[in-house]
Write a protein that holds these residues in place. Structure first.
Motif, short mmCIF file in Angstrom:
data_model
loop_
_atom_site.label_atom_id
_atom_site.label_comp_id
_atom_site.label_asym_id
_atom_site.label_seq_id
_atom_site.Cartn_x
_atom_site.Cartn_y
_atom_site.Cartn_z
N ALA A 488 0.83 -1.20 0.00
CA ALA A 488 0.00 0.00 0.00
C ALA A 488 0.87 1.26 0.00
CB ALA A 488 -0.93 0.00 1.22
N ASP A 489 2.00 1.19 0.69
CA ASP A 489 2.88 2.35 0.78
C ASP A 489 3.55 2.66 -0.55
OD1 ASP A 489 4.33 4.38 2.41
OD2 ASP A 489 6.06 3.18 1.83
N GLN A 490 3.98 1.64 -1.29
CA GLN A 490 4.70 1.92 -2.54
C GLN A 490 3.76 2.30 -3.68
OE1 GLN A 490 6.27 -2.01 -4.50
NE2 GLN A 490 5.79 -2.47 -2.36
N LEU A 491 2.50 1.82 -3.65
CA LEU A 491 1.54 2.21 -4.68
C LEU A 491 1.15 3.67 -4.49
CD1 LEU A 491 -0.78 -0.94 -4.59
CD2 LEU A 491 0.68 -0.26 -6.51
N SER A 492 1.21 4.45 -5.54
CA SER A 492 0.90 5.88 -5.41
C SER A 492 -0.54 6.11 -5.00
CB SER A 492 1.18 6.59 -6.74
OG SER A 492 0.33 6.10 -7.77
N SER A 493 -1.43 5.18 -5.33
CA SER A 493 -2.85 5.32 -4.98
C SER A 493 -3.31 4.20 -4.06
CB SER A 493 -3.70 5.34 -6.25
OG SER A 493 -3.53 4.12 -6.97
N GLY A 494 -2.40 3.59 -3.32
CA GLY A 494 -2.75 2.47 -2.44
C GLY A 494 -3.54 2.92 -1.23
N VAL A 495 -4.57 2.15 -0.89
CA VAL A 495 -5.39 2.39 0.29
C VAL A 495 -5.35 1.13 1.14
CG1 VAL A 495 -7.71 2.87 1.17
CG2 VAL A 495 -6.91 3.99 -0.94
N PRO A 528 -12.44 3.01 1.41
CA PRO A 528 -12.43 3.32 2.85
C PRO A 528 -11.31 4.30 3.16
CG PRO A 528 -11.43 1.19 2.46
CD PRO A 528 -11.98 1.65 1.13
N GLU A 529 -11.36 4.90 4.31
CA GLU A 529 -10.26 5.78 4.72
C GLU A 529 -8.99 4.95 4.85
OE1 GLU A 529 -9.03 8.80 8.39
OE2 GLU A 529 -11.04 7.91 8.28
N ASP A 530 -7.90 5.45 4.30
CA ASP A 530 -6.63 4.74 4.38
C ASP A 530 -6.26 4.48 5.84
OD1 ASP A 530 -4.19 3.63 3.51
OD2 ASP A 530 -3.16 5.55 3.75
#
Length: 535
Positions: A488-495, A528-530
């Motif tokens: 999730a951290d490395q994906l620019s749009s990860g939630v 959902p909220e990250d």
């Protein structure tokens, strides 16, 4: 790594050898409550040392190359194949860089959305492995995983990845040879046992080369399968890919997003893998994941069941008892009522299988009781056979062969030889006193592999993609929670969506909170909220 069933038949993960699958865990198991720390990292599920930097996965050009256009424009000949599903054969190039070198035929399936007037698109699914059949998974599980609202608005579709299921599956050993292979001692105590294990790896790898061929073994990588998914997306008539992937399926989905960020629709990646991690890290951390899962099982068993075969003194004592039991079985295998005794390797596989899902814990208690108290190994053998996909007729599922074939092609071996393994053995034992040695020796299968790896660890940003929903379970045995955090951290749009629970994978009946969040994402495109946590 390990693969396994879920409430609905998820085949998800194991180690790159005799225990076989695609995920990992963590060293440092001081806490059974891996809640986030103040700096945002988790207390369980990360490595004790930072992995080396991984190069970025570069996206492919948006425009489809002319030499590939005919594959993207093909029309499929769909035919009914039972249960309301249709099946067809998708043609893709064997080698995307040299499409004139020949084609591959891949099995695909679909069932149409029940409300075509409000159809969102096709929802592609992959159950993990690597090596599991997505076609079989979709046909057997979609109606149990999804609520009627999702089934109404999506076509359910699956594609057997190249080298698996009905897509030119990898072939290696026959049933009798696999029986011998799965009984091989994976924690050698002397030179003779070490030589036997290395010979088993060599025999397995040689059989895969002879029965599958170098052309197939050289072209079943995750990158190539992700490109196949894009062809299938186009053939289905969708501008974007909607996708649900479990375990290794999360790596496949993440690689797709990295290659085709502009075509990302609604992607759910559950029981996430971190594609930046080298094989040494994933195998070592997965052993720690199984340790964490076992300790969670042991705490429940020793505190809630007076007849628990692991005693009543908590997880530390239970771990010592289980290790002693493995040593006893190593010295003297248990009878099973068949011509196959329960060896240490089969016992370890049986225990690991039952750690994939909390609903299997009663089976594990019963199997350990029969083995540790009564000296009978039939129930643990049954759990091992279930994990190994061994049928009553003695045949084995092809995912046993596709898993190492894909894994060893995707990334270099964790340990290149015995000397390197021995230098890293202590870190595996620190990560998992119970399973560490087994996982460490498993890394040498890829060192014997007959084709060179074409892949390597990569960092995936998928810049410009829509939100990608990453789901992680705190006490997942096969894909440690830290992997979900990392992806999730490395994906620019990860939630990131977290399940505070046990088992491999969260969506599909384990938590109403998780299910409602994923359903809202799929149906309303509402993330959902990250950082949301569900129990």
């Amino acid at each position: 790594m390990m693969r396994a069933p879920r409430t609905t038949v998820l085949t998800l993960c194991v180690a790159t050898t005799l225990l076989a699958a695609a995920c990992s865990s963590r060293s440092g198991l001081d806490s059974l409550d891996p809640s986030p720390s103040e700096d945002g990292s988790s207390e369980a599920g990360g490595s004790s040392e930072p992995p080396p930097d991984a190069p970025a996965l570069e996206p492919l050009p948006e425009e489809i190359p002319g030499e590939l256009q005919s594959y993207y424009d093909q029309e499929l000949a769909w035919s009914t194949c039972g249960g309301g599903y249709q099946c067809a054969t998708l043609t893709v190039p064997l080698d995307y860089e040299n499409p004139g070198d020949g084609d591959m035929e891949l099995r695909v399936t679909r069932s149409e959305a029940t409300n075509q007037g409000q159809r969102i698109g096709a929802l592609m699914m992959n159950p993990g492995g690597p090596g599991a059949s997505a076609v079989d998974f979709v046909q057997s599980s979609a109606e149990y995983i999804f609520p009627t609202e999702v089934l109404a608005r999506y076509d359910m579709v699956g594609i057997d990845p190249r080298g698996t299921g009905g897509s030119q599956p990898v072939e290696c050993l026959n049933g009798a040879a696999m029986d011998e292979y799965t009984m091989t001692d994976r924690t050698p105590d002397d030179d003779a046992e070490q030589d036997a294990l290395l010979a088993a790896f060599d025999e397995f790898a040689t059989a895969c080369a002879e029965n599958s061929g170098a052309d197939l073994l050289s072209h079943i990588s995750t990158v190539e399968t992700a490109r196949d998914m894009d062809v299938f997306r186009s053939v289905l008539g969708d501008d974007q890919l909607h996708y649900l992937g479990f375990s290794y399926g999360t790596k496949l989905g993440a690689v797709y997003a990295g290659l085709f960020p502009q075509r990302v629709g609604r992607l759910v990646l559950d029981a996430a893998m971190d594609p930046r991690l080298p094989t040494l890290y994933t195998d070592r951390e997965q052993s720690g994941g199984f340790e964490t899962a076992f300790r969670s099982f042991a705490e429940d068993c020793t505190s809630s069941f007076p007849s628990c075969p692991l005693g009543s003194e908590g997880a530390d004592d239970a771990s010592s008892r289980l290790s002693a039991f493995f040593e006893q079985v190593d010295a003297e295998p248990l009878p099973t009522g068949t011509d196959r005794p329960l060896t240490e390797s089969l016992a370890t596989t049986g225990v690991a299988n039952a750690l994939y899902a909390e609903f299997l814990w009663p089976d594990l208690r019963a199997a350990l009781s029969a083995a540790m108290n009564d000296g009978q190994g039939a129930e643990l053998l049954s759990l091992a056979d279930d994990y190994n996909e061994r049928g009553p007729d003695g045949t084995y599922g092809s995912s046993n062969f596709a898993f190492p074939a894909i894994s060893c092609l995707d990334s270099p071996a964790g340990n290149a030889d015995v000397a390197e393994l021995e230098s890293n053995l202590g870190s595996f034992e620190d990560a998992s006193p119970t399973f560490g040695r087994d996982f460490a020796w498993a890394t040498l299968l890829c060192a014997a592999w007959p084709v060179e790896p074409t892949g390597h660890p990569v960092s995936i940003a998928a810049e410009g993609s829509a939100d990608i929903l990453v789901v992680g379970t705190l006490r997942d045995p096969a894909t440690p929670y830290a992997w979900a955090e990392g992806l999730a951290d490395q994906l620019s749009s990860g939630v990131l969506l977290t399940y505070d629970g046990d088992g491999h994978g969260a969506y599909g009946g384990n938590s109403p909170c998780i299910d409602s969040a994923v359903d809202a994402y799929l149906l309303q495109n509402t993330s959902p909220e990250d950082g949301t946590t569900c129990s």
